[in-house]
Design an enzyme around this catalytic site. Structure first.
Site, PDB file in Angstrom:
ATOM      1  N   GLU A 263      36.378  40.376  47.111  1.00 53.32           N
ATOM      2  CA  GLU A 263      37.278  40.809  48.192  1.00 53.32           C
ATOM      3  C   GLU A 263      36.456  41.181  49.418  1.00 53.32           C
ATOM      4  OE1 GLU A 263      39.862  43.913  46.833  1.00 53.32           O
ATOM      5  OE2 GLU A 263      40.764  42.701  45.263  1.00 53.32           O
ATOM      6  N   HIS A 281      45.490  43.230  47.997  1.00 55.21           N
ATOM      7  CA  HIS A 281      45.163  44.566  47.452  1.00 55.21           C
ATOM      8  C   HIS A 281      46.089  45.630  48.050  1.00 55.21           C
ATOM      9  CE1 HIS A 281      41.616  46.708  45.335  1.00 55.21           C
ATOM     10  NE2 HIS A 281      42.704  47.450  45.240  1.00 55.21           N
TER      11      HIS A 281
END
Length: 530
Positions: A263, A281
């Site tokens: 990420e 997220h």
């Protein structure tokens, strides 16, 4: 002087006001976390640092943070904090793991609905002016089996919500007892059983060695055909390449992922596959959760800086404000027992066994143990505290163990240390009297009832006449004033000890005079925090 806290990321004004209301001097600079050089220049003046994810608490920053005692992360993830370096520096790292539990659990349920009914794709199709009603055939959740991997705080909420949806819930969690599973009204199963039976699988475990790639290629192959997989926990729990292949083959009917192995995820094997729902997220991304974690971190940091309470710490035993009040004298005793050992021991310590007796055995033993080790290690480094001491002790190869027992003597409880060095064995015990004052009650197996003062003198000798008089005379000759004096002996004519409470530190010349007298085997000036 009031503690000083820096808020270097975006935190709600209400949270900042909590610091002010508690009497803490707070600087709110939400843009500072993105400017590492400016943060480095300022951090030295603060006792606490409140952050979200933008601020990077690196080893370099910690080295510059000479006064820093606590870092508070508003949220769960602390990947932006070097926790090893923080521990070595004695800085507590705390997070707020409970502020976003409901939000994250609800997101998992929402993702399950989305993948069951192909909502994102149906929405995009309809927005594009199509009317593909027959294309998006979904499945009901009612009556389906939900396999929950990890039935802790968030997983437990998911189990509860799923039961409300009339789903059958099977949970895999090595720490879930049969009794707890029964209370939750879920079926406790082994992982292979869950994989074989579940229509939907949702993950709610942290990313550690034991859970990394828990849905590996091998485990994914064990799943029921047509399964749908939801991950709103941590990237790295699922083999994304293997899952993509099973989605393409049709073995897995769909997936919904809020977290990814890397990420920010700008590309991923799961992207652009049919019936795969992806979000960036967002598990904790609700206004309620963001406010909750901000308020919690402000309260937790304030409680620590003002009252010594340690809540949701990642590198130190937690201790509530109420525990801190009750345990305060016992923590002080534990530190001073360790300090005694550290100051009278010249050789390397190999093992430390701590016995907690009676009321002491019912307290927060992790905190008391950390206090003992801090006291010992402070003789090596005066800057050591309850956070850094266990790390330093481990680095030095010291083996630490503990024993608990019911009250076994005239005291309601006590703490006893048994120390083995490369050359000697030492033992020491202490208790807290009803007046809240710690006392040493046993040294070298000899009973004693000694107050603990800031400046003390420990002497050992053979039990012969004239020792007490000579000790008093020599101290008087060197203008050392005695505040209190306690002695004990093993037996008549055997080993004897004395603890002398002085008004000021023992002079080097006084120590030498005592040694030159030939009457004392040991002469040890001691200093304690009282």
């Amino acid at each position: 002087m009031a503690p000083k806290v820096l808020v270097s990321d975006k935190l709600s004004e209400t949270a900042v006001q909590i610091f002010r209301d508690r009497g803490i001097d707070v600087d709110f600079e939400p843009a500072l976390g993105k400017d590492k050089d400016a943060l480095l220049a300022k951090i030295g003046e603060y006792d606490g640092l409140a952050i979200r994810s933008a601020t990077k608490v690196t080893e370099k920053l910690l080295e510059a943070a000479g006064n820093l005692k606590v870092v508070g992360r508003a949220g769960i993830g602390t990947d932006n904090v070097d926790k090893v370096a923080a521990s070595k520096k004695g800085v507590i790292v705390m997070n707020t793991p409970f502020g976003n539990m409901i939000t994250t659990a609800e997101h998992a349920i929402a993702m399950m609905f989305a993948v069951a009914r192909q909502i994102p794709e149906a929405s995009a199709s309809t927005h594009a002016g199509k009317w593909e009603k027959s294309k998006f055939m979904g499945v009901e959740l009612t009556g389906k089996t939900l396999g929950v991997i990890g039935a802790g705080n968030i997983g437990g909420i998911v189990c509860d919500r799923a039961r409300g949806l009339k789903m059958k819930v099977a949970a895999y969690d090595p720490f879930l007892s049969e009794e707890k599973a029964e209370q939750m009204q879920v079926e406790k199963v082994e992982l292979d059983d869950l994989l074989a039976r579940a229509d939907f699988i949702t993950l709610h475990v942290p990313l550690i060695d034991a859970t990394r790639n828990i849905l590996s290629r091998e485990n994914l192959a064990k799943t029921k055909k047509g399964v749908r997989i939801i991950n709103c926990a941590r990237g790295g729990l699922v083999d994304e390449e293997a899952l993509a292949e099973l989605l393409k083959s049709g073995h897995v009917a769909g997936a919904a992922f809020d977290v990814f192995a890397e990420e920010p995820a700008t590309e991923n094997p799961l992207f652009n596959l049919p019936n795969v729902v992806c979000t960036p997220h967002l598990g904790a991304a609700t206004t309620e959760a963001q406010e909750n974690v901000a308020l919690q971190v402000a309260e937790q940091m304030s409680n620590y800086l003002l009252d010594g309470a340690v809540e949701n710490a990642l590198n130190m035993p937690s201790m509530t404000a109420e525990e801190a009040k009750v345990m305060g004298p016992w923590v002080n005793l534990a530190e001073n027992l360790g300090a005694f050992i550290g100051q009278v021991t010249d050789e390397a310590i190999e093992t430390v066994n701590i016995t907690f007796d009676g009321v002491a055995s019912e307290m927060n033993l992790n905190a008391l143990e950390a206090a003992v080790i801090a006291g010992i290690m402070r003789s090596v480094n005066p800057d050591v505290n309850m956070v850094s001491a266990p790390v330093i002790a481990k680095d030095r190869g010291i083996q630490i163990s503990r024993t608990t027992q019911d009250a076994s003597g005239v005291f309601d409880g006590f703490i006893k240390l048994d120390i083995q060095t490369v050359e000697k064995y030492r033992t020491l015990a202490g208790t807290v009297f009803s007046d809240g004052q710690p006392r040493f009650i046993q040294i070298k197996g000899i009973r004693i009832n000694s107050d603990i003062g800031e400046h003390m003198l420990y002497t050992t000798n053979r039990d012969v006449p004239g020792i007490i008089g000579k000790l008093g005379t020599l101290l008087a000759e060197h203008e050392e004033n005695i505040a209190n004096f306690t002695l004990g002996r093993a037996e008549s004519g055997g080993d004897a000890i004395a603890m002398t409470f002085l008004d000021s530190p023992l002079k080097d010349s006084t120590k030498q005079a005592l040694l030159d007298s030939g009457l004392f085997q040991q002469v040890r000036p001691l200093r304690f925090d009282v």
